[in-house]
Design an enzyme around this catalytic site. Structure first.
Site, short mmCIF file in Angstrom:
data_model
loop_
_atom_site.label_atom_id
_atom_site.label_comp_id
_atom_site.label_asym_id
_atom_site.label_seq_id
_atom_site.Cartn_x
_atom_site.Cartn_y
_atom_site.Cartn_z
CG ASN A 32 -1.87 1.20 1.23
OD1 ASN A 32 -1.47 2.32 1.49
ND2 ASN A 32 -3.13 0.94 0.94
CB SER A 55 -5.67 1.98 -3.94
OG SER A 55 -6.08 3.28 -3.59
CD GLU A 56 -5.81 4.07 1.55
OE1 GLU A 56 -5.50 5.11 2.13
OE2 GLU A 56 -4.98 3.37 0.91
CG ASN A 57 -9.53 4.18 -3.90
OD1 ASN A 57 -8.52 3.49 -3.90
ND2 ASN A 57 -9.91 4.88 -4.94
CB SER A 95 -10.61 -2.04 0.45
OG SER A 95 -9.34 -1.45 0.31
#
Length: 224
Positions: A32, A55-57, A95
């Site tokens: 990340n 990607s945390e989205n 996620s």
């Protein structure tokens, strides 16, 4: 901005940091990346090292934005991004489940300050408008390894502190700090300098660092 000459090429401090940080990534890792400097790291990966960028989205297998501009995907910072072959889109719950479940090997973040206990402040300066910390708290608590990739000072002022003076994002979580000057490992002993850019001296680092640190008996030249 600090510049270093390597093989007749002048590199900025940010490029030095990104190049050195890329050496931390191993084939097959799930990674990340924070906004800013950390997003430069993948372009310096060796050809035989392939990592999956999360990607945390909600992107697993994030890649560079397509040059033709036909992109309708943004990363967690709102910038255009692409998706590699085999990549996937997932919902936010899944996620963050990956992050909180310990399935992300390493996160690389920038920071406003880091202290000698491995705590960091990277989301706000009191009195200034900030967008928020995003997924940083979850990443710092759930990821196996936390690398801070940042310039050693800000306008001549140390960013590596005895104690952070800005609001904490998380405490006792950073495992390594990589700057244009050196590499610090963080453990029960506090900060240990394990690598030094040959363009600097130990005294240069001491003068630019508020935190206390020890120098490894096996101190190596920083390769980038």
């Amino acid at each position: 901005m600090t510049q270093t000459v390597k093989k007749d090429i002048v590199m900025s401090a940010k490029e030095i940091i990104a190049r050195r940080t890329a050496k931390e990534l191993k084939d097959g890792m799930v990674v990340n990346l924070g906004i800013g400097l950390p997003t430069m790291v993948p372009q310096y990966l060796p050809e035989d090292v392939h990592v999956t960028i999360q990607s945390e989205n909600g992107i697993v297998g994030m890649g560079a934005a397509l040059e033709n501009g036909e992109v309708h995907v943004t990363d967690a910072s709102g910038k255009l991004a692409g998706v590699t072959n085999g990549g996937a889109f997932i919902d936010s719950v899944t996620s963050f489940g990956l992050i909180r479940g310990g399935h992300v090997d390493v996160t690389i973040l920038g920071s406003l300050q880091v202290d000698q206990e491995g705590s960091l402040a990277n989301w706000m300066i009191p009195g200034k408008k900030m967008p928020g910390m995003g997924g940083a708290m979850d990443l710092l608590a759930g990821v196996r390894e936390v690398i801070i990739a940042m310039e050693h000072t800000a306008k001549g002022k140390p960013k590596i502190m005895k104690k952070c003076t800005l609001p904490y994002t998380a405490v006792n979580c950073v495992t390594k700090i990589i700057t244009e000057m050196c590499v610090f490992q963080i453990g029960d002993y506090g900060l240990m300098m394990t690598e030094l850019n040959r363009d600097y001296t130990i005294d240069d680092v001491k003068n630019a660092t508020e935190a206390d640190f020890i120098v490894s008996r096996r101190l190596k030249n920083m390769e980038f």
